[in-house]
Design a protein around this motif. Structure first.
Motif, PDB file in Angstrom:
ATOM      1  N   GLU A   1       0.823  -1.204   0.000  1.00 17.33           N
ATOM      2  CA  GLU A   1       0.000   0.000   0.000  1.00 17.33           C
ATOM      3  C   GLU A   1       0.857   1.254   0.000  1.00 17.33           C
ATOM      4  OE1 GLU A   1      -3.788   2.030   2.366  1.00 17.33           O
ATOM      5  OE2 GLU A   1      -2.832   0.205   3.155  1.00 17.33           O
TER       6      GLU A   1
ATOM      7  N   ALA B   1      -0.061  -2.946  -6.555  1.00 23.49           N
ATOM      8  CA  ALA B   1      -1.387  -2.677  -5.998  1.00 23.49           C
ATOM      9  C   ALA B   1      -2.249  -3.948  -5.987  1.00 23.49           C
ATOM     10  CB  ALA B   1      -2.083  -1.581  -6.802  1.00 23.49           C
TER      11      ALA B   1
ATOM     12  N   LEU C   1      -2.871  -5.666  -2.641  1.00 19.46           N
ATOM     13  CA  LEU C   1      -3.764  -5.108  -1.624  1.00 19.46           C
ATOM     14  C   LEU C   1      -5.014  -5.985  -1.487  1.00 19.46           C
ATOM     15  CD1 LEU C   1      -3.498  -1.322  -2.545  1.00 19.46           C
ATOM     16  CD2 LEU C   1      -2.258  -2.561  -0.778  1.00 19.46           C
TER      17      LEU C   1
ATOM     18  N   GLY D   1      -6.297  -3.478  -5.156  1.00 24.94           N
ATOM     19  CA  GLY D   1      -5.847  -2.130  -5.522  1.00 24.94           C
ATOM     20  C   GLY D   1      -6.626  -1.529  -6.671  1.00 24.94           C
TER      21      GLY D   1
ATOM     22  N   ALA E   1       2.442   1.609  -3.553  1.00 20.00           N
ATOM     23  CA  ALA E   1       1.449   1.974  -4.568  1.00 20.00           C
ATOM     24  C   ALA E   1       0.970   3.406  -4.381  1.00 20.00           C
ATOM     25  CB  ALA E   1       0.273   1.000  -4.509  1.00 20.00           C
ATOM     26  N   THR E   2       0.723   3.812  -3.142  1.00 21.84           N
ATOM     27  CA  THR E   2       0.265   5.175  -2.853  1.00 21.84           C
ATOM     28  C   THR E   2       1.344   6.189  -3.184  1.00 21.84           C
ATOM     29  OG1 THR E   2      -1.122   4.321  -1.067  1.00 21.84           O
ATOM     30  CG2 THR E   2      -0.656   6.674  -1.062  1.00 21.84           C
TER      31      THR E   2
ATOM     32  N   ILE F   1      -6.506   2.397  -7.021  1.00 18.44           N
ATOM     33  CA  ILE F   1      -5.169   2.906  -7.361  1.00 18.44           C
ATOM     34  C   ILE F   1      -4.816   2.545  -8.798  1.00 18.44           C
ATOM     35  CG2 ILE F   1      -2.700   2.624  -6.871  1.00 18.44           C
ATOM     36  CD1 ILE F   1      -3.366   2.367  -3.943  1.00 18.44           C
TER      37      ILE F   1
END
Length: 601
Positions: free
Chosen positions: A425, A459, A462, A466, A428-429, A469
């Motif tokens: 996370e 992602a 997740l 994800g 990816a963020t 995202i």
């Protein structure tokens, strides 16, 4: 303004009057005269021409007389020889063209005697006509009226190449290239003693396939060693054969090839291939060339690719990078080369010895950018046992914004089992936030695509896959994907791509492995059928130059078979129907494990 010329009366005029008009300055008038003479009795024209010539002293008149004779295939060789010695280069050049077209010579060699003199003329226009004339002396005697002679083609090749002894311009360079294309010279045709530059020119113009098919002479073998795009088996065999001819060793020839590339200041991918072969050599063989290898590896100047090749051999000779690292630890440039040399070392145990050295150097805050990048690139090469540690190191660098593209690229080279879901996370963020700062025009660049691609894939780890995202990243940029091979693992670094149904997308495919690969996009459920069909094919290129592509199997996108270090960009359109498609390498045997999923949404 000058007054317009009054057209000369030509039609129906007596032969004597027409011959006098051949001295007119207007070329079109002279052309009309020759066409009119073509309608007259040949014996009368030639007899009148002989009488007329006896009263002429103007070189232009002699040249025009030659053209009249040429039109009637009745060239006076004595007259031709006179014009070939004329003071005016334009006249000499025209005479060379008449030599080329003439059918009265007893042999090709007789004609080539005149052409050879013209090839060394002081004026480039005359040399140009000589080079062009040589193109008519190919294997097919119908290309020229001159009787065929077994040595005609070979002599023509060497005569045309005489122009290399003189200054070249665009037109001479182009014409020489076309002449060589017609004559198809091989190294065996070249008179090296008479013209040393000729052999280098011929070898340079030969394609890789032509070079591989050429007789195994020293110059050919040396060229095979140094030519980019030559497969590793051929390159290795060339080193062995060259060593036999020169009574040296395979390793000595590999080293000298690297040195020659370095001396030419040529940053060539061939250096990497030579470095790989050297690093894979037996220790005893490398020991015999220890001094030479040490000089190559310790250089801190010259062509970088050649230095990396030398360093790889030096590491292999030492059996570890550690001693070199300690000796050169204050020289950041040499340490960078030492890290990059890991990619040329085939022994995984030897590459694993880099791990503690790289970890230590990356802990340092103030190392130069080029050394940090080289160290990051080397991390994935240290083996699966080190992959979890290296994921942590690389992801921390990425999160700090340190060499983001290099870190992302290296992470993609790691086994997916080494990816830490706990960091997914954050990574990816972080990538999404960075991507939003990149200007629109830069979002098709490979540097952006590689980082964005990592964000999209990680992602997927997740809990919700994800989705949000991945959607935001997809909406930010054009669908451009970078797919690379993973060294010695027979796999792509990207096992899945996601595209929109019916929308265009691009794939940049880069072969970073040590063997040939391609990427082929196929319909769902056809991998086994296509793999078996490709395996049964011979290595005959199709119209695009690709091999092992069974066209009738529904393949809708593919690259050529890329040699190590090559890259190709594909522009594709996703299928209109959503579903799970696939991509694969169709090299025989590779398709069993080298494939990925293309998800069409």
């Amino acid at each position: 303004q000058k007054p317009l010329l009054k057209p000369a009366k030509v039609a129906g005029e007596p032969i004597a009057t027409l011959l006098d008009l051949l001295r007119e300055p207007e070329q079109r008038t002279r052309e009309r005269v020759k066409k009119e003479l073509e309608t007259r009795d040949s014996k009368e024209v030639l007899a009148a021409l002989k009488t007329w010539l006896s009263t002429q002293t103007d070189p232009q008149a002699k040249l025009e007389a030659l053209w009249v004779q040429q039109w009637r295939e009745a060239v006076d060789l004595d007259l031709l020889k006179q014009v070939l010695q004329d003071k005016q280069p334009e006249a000499r050049a025209a005479a060379v063209r008449i030599v080329c077209n003439n059918t009265r010579f007893q042999s090709r060699n007789e004609a080539l005697t005149f052409i050879k003199a013209a090839a060394n003329d002081e004026h480039p226009l005359v040399r140009l006509e000589a080079v062009r004339a040589c193109s008519f002396f190919g294997e097919d005697p119908e290309l020229t009226g001159v009787p065929a002679n077994g040595e005609g083609r070979k002599d023509a090749i060497n005569i045309a190449l005489e122009v290399l002894k003189h200054p070249m311009d665009y037109y001479l360079t182009y014409t020489l290239g076309e002449t060589m294309r017609s004559l198809k010279p091989t190294p065996a045709d070249i008179d090296i003693k008479a013209n040393p530059a000729a052999l280098g020119y011929v070898l340079e113009k030969m394609t890789n396939d032509e070079l591989k098919a050429a007789p195994r002479e020293e110059a050919v073998l040396a060229a095979l060693l140094e030519r980019p795009g030559i497969d590793v088996v051929t390159r290795d065999a060339a080193a062995t054969d060259l060593a036999k001819k020169r009574n040296t060793t395979r390793e000595a020839e590999l080293i000298e090839a690297v040195v020659r590339i370095d001396e030419r200041n040529q940053d060539s991918p061939a250096s990497a291939e030579l470095g790989k072969l050297l690093a894979a050599s037996p220790a005893a063989a490398l020991k015999k060339a220890e001094e030479r290898i040490g000089r190559m590896g310790s250089k801190d100047h010259g062509v970088r690719s050649a230095r990396i090749a030398g360093m790889a051999a030096w590491v292999a000779l030492r059996g570890s990078p550690e001693s070199i690292w300690k000796e050169r630890q204050d020289n950041h440039e040499t340490l960078s080369v030492l890290c990059d040399a890991a990619a040329l070392i085939s022994d995984p145990a030897l590459r694993a010895k880099y791990q503690p050295l790289i970890v230590e150097v990356l802990k340092q805050a103030n190392i130069p950018t080029h050394l940090r990048k080289s160290a990051m690139r080397a991390l994935p090469l240290t083996g699966a046992d080190n992959a979890p540690t290296n994921f942590a190191i690389l992801s921390d660098s990425l999160l700090k914004g340190q060499e983001r593209q290099t870190a992302a690229n290296a992470i993609m080279q790691l086994p997916r089992t080494a990816w830490d879901k706990a960091k997914a996370e954050a990574i990816a963020t972080n990538i999404l936030a960075w991507a939003k700062t990149v200007p629109d025009k830069q979002r098709t660049e490979q540097s952006y695509v590689e980082v964005s691609q990592l964000g999209t894939e990680i992602a997927l780890l997740l809990p919700d896959g994800g989705t949000s995202i991945r959607k935001e990243l997809r909406n930010l940029g054009v669908a451009v994907f970078v797919v690379k091979t993973v060294r010695e693992q027979m796999r792509y670094d990207t096992p899945q791509l996601t595209v929109e149904a019916g929308k265009p997308f691009e794939v940049i495919f880069e072969n970073t492995d040590i063997m040939p690969h391609n990427i082929v996009f196929i319909p769902p459920g056809t991998r086994v059928d296509i793999g078996n069909a490709a395996q049964a094919m011979t290595a005959v290129p199709d119209e695009t130059g690709a091999i092992y592509i069974p066209k009738e199997k529904g393949i809708w996108g593919y690259t050529k078979m890329l040699e190590p270090g090559q890259t190709e960009r594909l522009q594709l359109k996703a299928p209109a129907k959503a579903g799970d498609y696939e991509y694969m390498c169709t090299f025989p045997g590779h398709w069993l494990i080298m494939w990925g999923k293309l998800k069409v949404e």
